[in-house]
Design a protein around this motif. Structure first.
Motif, PDB file in Angstrom:
ATOM      1  N   SER A   1       3.261   9.340 -25.915  1.00 48.14           N
ATOM      2  CA  SER A   1       2.429  10.117 -26.838  1.00 48.14           C
ATOM      3  C   SER A   1       2.662  11.600 -26.581  1.00 48.14           C
ATOM      4  N   GLU A   2       2.634  12.352 -27.646  1.00 47.68           N
ATOM      5  CA  GLU A   2       2.765  13.804 -27.503  1.00 47.68           C
ATOM      6  C   GLU A   2       1.424  14.351 -27.030  1.00 47.68           C
ATOM      7  N   SER A   3       1.454  15.466 -26.365  1.00 49.51           N
ATOM      8  CA  SER A   3       0.169  16.095 -26.049  1.00 49.51           C
ATOM      9  C   SER A   3       0.232  17.579 -26.365  1.00 49.51           C
ATOM     10  N   ILE A   4      -0.926  18.161 -26.581  1.00 47.95           N
ATOM     11  CA  ILE A   4      -0.977  19.599 -26.853  1.00 47.95           C
ATOM     12  C   ILE A   4      -1.867  20.244 -25.798  1.00 47.95           C
ATOM     13  N   VAL A   5      -1.388  21.328 -25.227  1.00 45.97           N
ATOM     14  CA  VAL A   5      -2.208  22.049 -24.251  1.00 45.97           C
ATOM     15  C   VAL A   5      -2.756  23.303 -24.927  1.00 45.97           C
ATOM     16  N   THR A   6      -4.060  23.474 -24.822  1.00 42.67           N
ATOM     17  CA  THR A   6      -4.675  24.673 -25.407  1.00 42.67           C
ATOM     18  C   THR A   6      -5.545  25.336 -24.342  1.00 42.67           C
ATOM     19  N   ASP A   7      -5.744  26.636 -24.493  1.00 41.03           N
ATOM     20  CA  ASP A   7      -6.687  27.264 -23.572  1.00 41.03           C
ATOM     21  C   ASP A   7      -7.564  28.287 -24.275  1.00 41.03           C
ATOM     22  N   THR A   8      -8.716  28.514 -23.683  1.00 37.65           N
ATOM     23  CA  THR A   8      -9.590  29.604 -24.125  1.00 37.65           C
ATOM     24  C   THR A   8      -9.626  30.563 -22.948  1.00 37.65           C
TER      25      THR A   8
ATOM     26  N   ASN B   1     -11.652  30.607 -20.559  1.00 33.84           N
ATOM     27  CA  ASN B   1     -12.122  30.019 -19.302  1.00 33.84           C
ATOM     28  C   ASN B   1     -11.852  28.513 -19.167  1.00 33.84           C
ATOM     29  N   SER B   2     -11.075  27.938 -20.066  1.00 33.05           N
ATOM     30  CA  SER B   2     -10.829  26.490 -19.988  1.00 33.05           C
ATOM     31  C   SER B   2      -9.413  26.168 -20.428  1.00 33.05           C
ATOM     32  N   ILE B   3      -8.923  25.037 -19.952  1.00 32.54           N
ATOM     33  CA  ILE B   3      -7.639  24.527 -20.444  1.00 32.54           C
ATOM     34  C   ILE B   3      -7.852  23.052 -20.784  1.00 32.54           C
ATOM     35  N   SER B   4      -7.301  22.645 -21.939  1.00 31.95           N
ATOM     36  CA  SER B   4      -7.432  21.238 -22.337  1.00 31.95           C
ATOM     37  C   SER B   4      -6.072  20.685 -22.701  1.00 31.95           C
ATOM     38  N   GLU B   5      -5.882  19.423 -22.386  1.00 26.18           N
ATOM     39  CA  GLU B   5      -4.683  18.739 -22.859  1.00 26.18           C
ATOM     40  C   GLU B   5      -5.167  17.580 -23.726  1.00 26.18           C
ATOM     41  N   THR B   6      -4.648  17.524 -24.968  1.00 23.54           N
ATOM     42  CA  THR B   6      -5.134  16.530 -25.930  1.00 23.54           C
ATOM     43  C   THR B   6      -4.021  15.536 -26.248  1.00 23.54           C
ATOM     44  N   PHE B   7      -4.354  14.272 -26.149  1.00 24.45           N
ATOM     45  CA  PHE B   7      -3.420  13.194 -26.506  1.00 24.45           C
ATOM     46  C   PHE B   7      -3.977  12.484 -27.738  1.00 24.45           C
ATOM     47  N   GLU B   8      -3.106  12.198 -28.692  1.00 23.83           N
ATOM     48  CA  GLU B   8      -3.550  11.438 -29.868  1.00 23.83           C
ATOM     49  C   GLU B   8      -2.605  10.277 -30.057  1.00 23.83           C
ATOM     50  N   LEU B   9      -3.130   9.084 -30.286  1.00 24.83           N
ATOM     51  CA  LEU B   9      -2.241   7.952 -30.494  1.00 24.83           C
ATOM     52  C   LEU B   9      -2.898   6.900 -31.371  1.00 24.83           C
TER      53      LEU B   9
END
Ligand code: BGC
Length: 757
Positions: A227-234, A236-244
């Motif tokens: 699965s591809e993932s996308i890393v985003t940040d603000t 004060n936070s970092i998120s990695e999102t997986f969609e499948l």
């Protein structure tokens, strides 16, 4: 069964914060409260938090009336980046156990494999069903690592699954204006300095607001399904999102690898963090679990206590020992906080709790760790010297009553700085270490310096009275419901012991380590007549005794105070400290915790048993047990005086103190001192173990409720196994050279051929 130490089968919103404490995962370096990855709705009390031992911030203390010697700064163990968050979305619905239908729920603390597991079956409001199995672990083999395995099984639907794994610095410490057991300066004090990405590792580098410390938190995620993932940040936070896209019956597992490092311990915390993260990723969750088990097998092998006859108590005992392991630092930068790494009560401070209540457990099961704990005090000796000067002592060291970095930070001196017995408590741990390990070199290199420096301050606060007695004025003993008194029995007796030990240690150094003695004498400017002066004061030490009542008064004025009517005090007025002004409490004969009774346990002084007994029953009547440090000592001393019923009753209150939230504040964290006290109540209480003139002795008094108890101890490089029932006791030598032990006064020779391991 250690693999299921405790299990909860029900999600009770009002108990979420307490369970977060009970199910926290820690390794002496990092501690992660047992919060749900997905969080809780706003109406549910949760104290989300992750801590690094000795990672703290300071805050200027504000006094309207500030007197000389009042500490300038408070210290507070800071919440670090929270890396617990994993959110799950099924099509448009977000997983929350508080919505839809919670078909089944189970959370297990597995102390054999060192992890917490949550198994949930959930039906979304739209009727989509999943089974979730979350395993989380803070690693003992790689102390910087926090790992989560997040397994989702789609039971009855096909659709889009989204998993968002995050780390955030948006965290705030707790504060409470009206509870002195919590700090008053909460809020967010963690400032993001840098957000970065290297390969699949995302990092947040943060700095404390005032103390200037840095911590790094990195995360990497691995999904077992392509699965591809996308890393985003603000900011004060970092998120990695997986969609499948998933089919009914399919499963997916996310492994989340989180690493923490800090500037207290690492020269290049960022570089180290990344390389540790890479290495745990390549090891994988399964390998890390295997290492965890290996570590814990060793731990249980040295420490386990088994009880035949009561499963609840058995669980309580193991739970407490496991928590002690989770709480104990294994490096020289930190110690054991009153709440371990499970919560923010007492702001992450180290107290006498470590040396007096927790220390024996490690000393008799893991002497290397016990040595490290003393090294923390040694490494903070300069701070203690500075503190002594602030308190007008020309020589010596005064250990801080509460601290993280070695400096005193207790703002309320009557039950803070005035507890000079911290010096004798640290010294007692040093001499205990010496007796149990025979590690003379430690004494020559470090112990003697701690003892002499501590003794100098105790000598300085004392004086010879007109009748020739050595007296100590204006101190507070262990009982915090009595403050600033003259001749506190505990303080005087423990000081007498410290002074005597200084004599023994000087002899050791003179006989075996003359060079070390010379070096030490030059370093601390030790006069030839100082230690003999301590010894003379020890012989002249005044120990208050009331002839009429045949008891030891807790201090000179204690018996002249009004007796507090505990029986007629409404239940909701306990703990007294939350409801009455301290002066009102101080004017009474009322104890929060044992003081004289504790002195009889720690410093057996040839006091006749009938007097020990008198003291026990006298003080029991006026003790509220408002401190969690109380019931364990009353259990031990009830065993000593042969009051089996009381020994067992007090023990049951200690063994399950947090599991049953007996003090009512387990949400603020576990009570590590009581946990150590529980171990002492088994070993020193029921098995009656003591060291007398360097020999190991037993005087068992096993409760009738138990068929048998078995435990191992390490003593002078031997491992011994003790098995005792109401009528018999056997001591086996599992490892090491022949040794004699004494049971009820009879000598038993243990030979190596009796090895049974
Ligand atoms: C007790 C102290 C103890 C502190 C931290 C207080 O309630 O009175 O003896 O050191 O808690 O556990």
């Amino acid at each position: 069964m250690k693999s299921r130490l405790i299990t909860e089968y029900e999600l009770i919103p009002e108990k979420v914060a307490v369970s977060e404490t009970l199910y926290h995962t820690a390794n002496g370096y990092i501690g992660v409260r047992g919060c749900f990855e997905e969080g809780v709705p706003s109406g549910v009390k949760s104290i989300r938090g992750t801590y690094i031992n000795a990672f703290y911030d300071t805050e200027k203390l504000h006094y309207e009336e500030r007197y000389t010697g009042f500490p300038d700064y408070s210290q507070c163990m800071l919440k670090v980046v929270d890396a617990q968050s994993i959110k799950l979305f099924i099509d448009d619905e977000e997983f929350s156990m508080f919505e839809g239908e919670l078909v089944s729920y189970k959370r297990i603390l597995d102390a054999e494999n060192g992890m917490v597991e949550r198994v949930v079956q959930w039906k979304s409001p739209a009727g989509k069903e999943i089974e979730l199995t979350v395993k989380r672990m803070v690693s003992f083999s790689q102390k910087e690592a926090f790992l989560t395995s997040y397994h989702v099984k789609c039971l009855n639907f096909k659709g889009l699954l989204k998993i968002v794994s995050s780390i955030t610095s948006q965290v705030s410490n707790m504060s409470a204006e009206h509870d002195p057991r919590l700090g008053t300066s909460g809020g967010n004090r963690l400032l993001v300095k840098k957000i970065s990405q290297s390969g699949n590792i995302s990092s947040l580098e943060c700095q404390t607001r005032n103390s200037g410390l840095t911590s790094i938190c990195s995360m990497s995620n691995k999904l077992d399904t392509a699965s591809e993932s996308i890393v985003t940040d603000t900011d004060n936070s970092i998120s990695e999102t997986f969609e499948l896209h998933v089919e009914a019956g399919s499963s997916v597992t996310l492994e989340k690898f989180v690493t923490y490092t800090d500037s207290v311990r690492y020269e290049d915390p960022f570089k180290d963090n990344i390389s540790i993260n890479q290495s745990i990723q390549s090891a994988g969750f399964k390998k890390m679990v295997a290492l965890q088990k290996q570590y814990l097998d060793e731990f249980w092998n040295h420490s386990d206590i088994t009880i035949k006859g009561n499963d609840d108590i058995q669980n309580g005992i193991r739970y407490n020992m496991y928590q002690l392991l989770q709480s104990a630092s294994n490096d020289m930068y930190s110690n054991i906080a009153a709440k371990g790494l499970s919560g923010e009560g007492y702001e992450g401070h180290y107290f006498w709790d470590t040396e007096t209540y927790i220390y024996p457990f490690f000393l008799f099961t893991n002497p290397d760790l016990a040595r490290n704990l003393l090294m923390f005090r040694y490494n903070t000796l300069n701070g203690a010297r500075r503190r002594a000067r602030e308190m007008a002592h020309p020589k010596g060291a005064l250990f801080p009553w509460r601290t993280i970095n070695g400096d005193e930070c207790s703002a309320y001196f009557p039950s803070g700085t005035a507890q000079y017995h911290i010096n004798t408590d640290v010294a007692h741990a040093v001499t205990q270490y010496w007796q149990v390990t025979n590690d003379h070199e430690f004494m020559a290199d470090y112990g003697a310096e701690m003892l002499f420096e501590a003794a100098r301050v105790m000598y300085d606060i004392g004086l010879y009275r007109r009748d020739g007695k050595f007296v100590i004025n204006e101190v507070t003993g262990p009982d915090e419901y009595t403050a600033c008194v003259n001749n506190n029995y505990y303080t005087n007796l423990s000081t007498k012991h410290l002074f005597e030990h200084c004599g023994n240690v000087l002899k050791l150094l003179k006989d075996l380590y003359p060079k070390a003695l010379k070096k030490l004498a030059a370093k601390i400017d030790l006069d030839d007549d100082e230690v003999p002066g301590f010894q003379k004061a020890a012989s002249a030490m005044y120990l208050p005794f009331d002839e009429e009542l045949q008891v030891h008064p807790q201090d000179d004025a204690f018996l002249d105070r009004k007796v507090w009517d505990i029986a007629n005090t409404p239940k909701d007025k306990f703990p007294l400290l939350l409801h009455y002004h301290p002066l009102h409490i101080y004017r009474h004969q009322v104890c929060k915790q044992p003081d004289t009774v504790l002195a009889h346990f720690l410093f057996e002084n040839n006091t006749p048993l009938d007097i020990v007994q008198n003291d026990y029953y006298y003080y029991e009547k006026i003790t509220t047990h408002d401190s969690s440090l109380s019931t364990c000592i009353f259990s031990i001393m009830a065993s000593r005086i042969g009051d089996e019923k009381r020994a067992y009753n007090y023990f049951t209150q200690t063994a399950r103190l947090d599991l049953d939230n007996i003090q009512g504040n387990t949400d603020h964290g576990i009570h590590t001192a009581a946990m150590g006290g529980m171990w002492m109540a088994v070993v020193f209480g029921f098995a009656g173990m003591r060291i007398v003139n360097g020999e190991l002795t037993f005087r068992p008094n096993i409760p009738s409720e138990w068929k048998q108890i078995d435990f191992n101890i390490t003593f002078r490089r031997r491992q011994l196994r003790i098995s005792a029932s109401k009528t018999a006791i056997t001591v086996k030598l599992l490892k090491g050279e022949a040794i004699n032990v004494f049971v009820d006064g009879d000598m038993i020779e243990l030979q190596p051929e009796e090895v049974t391991a």
